[in-house]
Design an enzyme around this catalytic site. Structure first.
Site, PDB file in Angstrom:
ATOM      1  N   ASP A  37      30.635  10.265  28.920  1.00 23.48           N
ATOM      2  CA  ASP A  37      29.806   9.066  29.297  1.00 23.48           C
ATOM      3  C   ASP A  37      28.474   9.776  29.555  1.00 23.48           C
ATOM      4  OD1 ASP A  37      29.102   6.249  29.615  1.00 23.48           O
ATOM      5  OD2 ASP A  37      27.709   6.906  31.423  1.00 23.48           O
ATOM      6  N   VAL A  94      28.151   2.099  23.087  1.00 21.12           N
ATOM      7  CA  VAL A  94      26.678   2.506  24.207  1.00 21.12           C
ATOM      8  C   VAL A  94      26.077   1.220  23.112  1.00 21.12           C
ATOM      9  CG1 VAL A  94      26.674   5.190  24.320  1.00 21.12           C
ATOM     10  CG2 VAL A  94      25.147   3.680  22.354  1.00 21.12           C
ATOM     11  N   SER A 123      27.189  -4.365  17.082  1.00 25.06           N
ATOM     12  CA  SER A 123      27.812  -6.114  16.830  1.00 25.06           C
ATOM     13  C   SER A 123      26.634  -6.472  15.673  1.00 25.06           C
ATOM     14  CB  SER A 123      27.665  -6.529  18.412  1.00 25.06           C
ATOM     15  OG  SER A 123      26.127  -6.198  18.906  1.00 25.06           O
ATOM     16  N   HIS A 144      34.542  -3.226  15.285  1.00 26.84           N
ATOM     17  CA  HIS A 144      33.175  -4.465  15.647  1.00 26.84           C
ATOM     18  C   HIS A 144      34.454  -4.982  16.949  1.00 26.84           C
ATOM     19  CE1 HIS A 144      30.890  -8.341  16.584  1.00 26.84           C
ATOM     20  NE2 HIS A 144      30.822  -7.296  18.061  1.00 26.84           N
ATOM     21  N   ASN A 194      28.151 -12.863  13.685  1.00 23.74           N
ATOM     22  CA  ASN A 194      26.862 -12.724  13.830  1.00 23.74           C
ATOM     23  C   ASN A 194      25.863 -13.441  13.820  1.00 23.74           C
ATOM     24  OD1 ASN A 194      28.267 -11.918  16.888  1.00 23.74           O
ATOM     25  ND2 ASN A 194      27.628 -10.052  17.349  1.00 23.74           N
TER      26      ASN A 194
END
Length: 410
Positions: A37, A94, A123, A144, A194
């Site tokens: 990170d 991220v 997503s 995902h 989604n």
């Protein structure tokens, strides 16, 4: 490396909520993980969270202290992309920003060995647009995970236009190895879960403006068997996530259906994490309690937008939310985004708390002809968004049901 894509060493980029859950999932399954990170403090906090998770598992006698330290030993913090050169799989986790993800994939393309799988935990974003910035789109796909990733069972594996079949196979095998229920989805906005959720939530938000209240809609859907209704769900995930995403994207913020969310966010009511959202929460509690102030806010917003409020009954709430899911599911099948209706049901059972056998099995049980008739009724009263999917017309004409559809064809 040959085309069997053996995963012996993984890496995760990003140490927010999603990155943490993914790292724990991999370490739990015996896969060594390098963790990167751009803020080393985030990785340190993530490692502490992983250690706390395993300590709780030890306290509950789910794993031994030896197993906990073995899992911890599989995770190694690293300081730069050069450290990832030899990994077999990279999962980028991220936040949802296409430019940022593309920048990461350009860097991975130039630093990670040939034959490694490059995956994005997006997503909803376009996997092909991410793959396109690399010289190896055949090795790129979406993984995902659902939050929290070390607990939720569902994994949507998103195939890009150029993803190699062997890479998909390796991703499915990985899903099995880490104990997930994997469903392969085609690339479109929101994939399977989604994309359908968007239409479901749109109806729930529309009914708020037309005359319903959040607790009323949630109560109907929970009564049907959902784990939680849409507004309780937003309180759990954070109402501000979509609000901030709309701000970043510079679009969607003026749509009627999100005005109640916008007002709540302006008041700092982000959901459970702030103690207030669509509901209120006692300090330290996750118990959603009805808040009359929210009813007043909903009423004011709908009147400000020019809606004539009316009584929206339980039957209408249930029908609109369920049929919105089913009609979008039919379009997903038609476009071959899902291979079959069972895959859609698996997504909804394991990622979204749909009861019984899933939305498409529920629709088959109602009868596709009946579903079509109700969609036409809603179209007449509420407009063109209720036009039945072409697949529904075809199934009714042929006397078939959703479970007869394979790879977009009945």
């Amino acid at each position: 490396m040959s085309n069997n894509y053996k995963i012996e060493q993984a890496a995760v980029i990003g140490a927010g909520t999603m990155g943490r859950g993914i790292v724990i999932s991999l370490a739990n399954a015996g896969i060594p993980v390098l963790w990167l990170d751009n803020n080393p403090d985030m990785v340190a906090a993530g490692l502490k969270m992983a250690e706390d998770t395993w300590a709780q598992n030890v306290a509950k006698a789910r794993i031994t202290p030896g197993e906990a330290s073995l899992r911890r030993s599989r995770i190694q913090a690293v300081s730069g992309y050069a450290d990832l050169a030899e990994v077999d799989l990279v999962i980028e986790a991220v936040y949802e920003n296409l430019e940022l993800k593309q920048q990461i994939f350009r860097t991975l393309d130039s630093t990670v060995k040939q034959g490694a799988i490059l995956a994005s935990n997006t997503s909803a974003l376009d996997i092909d647009a991410i793959a396109a910035v690399t010289e190896r789109p055949q090795d790129v796909l979406g993984l995902h995970f659902f939050s929290p990733a070390h607990i939720m069972k569902l994994l949507e594996i998103v195939r890009g236009a150029k993803t190699a079949p062997a890479v998909l196979d390796a991703a499915v095998a990985l899903g099995q190895r880490i104990g997930k229920i994997s469903v392969v989805a085609g690339n479109c906005d929101g994939f399977i879960g989604n994309r359908m959720l968007h239409t479901y939530v749109f109806e729930a938000r529309s009914m708020l403006l037309e005359g319903a209240f959040p607790h009323q809609i949630d109560s109907v859907l929970q009564g049907f068997g959902f784990a939680m209704g849409p507004f309780r769900m937003y309180d759990v995930v954070g109402i501000d996530l979509e609000w901030r995403a709309r701000e970043l994207a510079g679009k969607g913020q003026d749509v009627d259906q999100v005005q109640v969310d916008n007002r709540l966010c302006e008041l700092g009511r982000f959901g459970q994490k702030s103690g207030q959202g669509y509901y209120q929460y006692a300090p330290g509690s996750r118990q959603a309690e009805h808040d009359p102030l929210v009813d007043d806010l909903v009423q004011r917003e709908s009147e400000r937008l020019g809606y004539q409020r009316r009584n929206v009954g339980a039957e209408e709430i249930l029908e609109r939310c369920l049929l919105a899911l089913v009609n979008e599911g039919a379009k997903i099948l038609e476009e071959n985004i899902a291979a079959n209706s069972r895959d859609i049901d698996l997504v909804y059972l394991n990622g979204y708390g749909f009861p019984a056998d899933g939305p498409m099995a529920w629709a088959d049980a109602q009868g596709v002809a009946h579903i079509r008739e109700r969609l036409l009724h809603l179209r007449e009263h509420l407009g063109e968004r209720w036009q039945p999917a072409k697949l529904i017309d075809r199934l009714v004409a042929d006397g078939k049901q959703f479970s007869d559809v394979q790879e977009g064809k009945a």
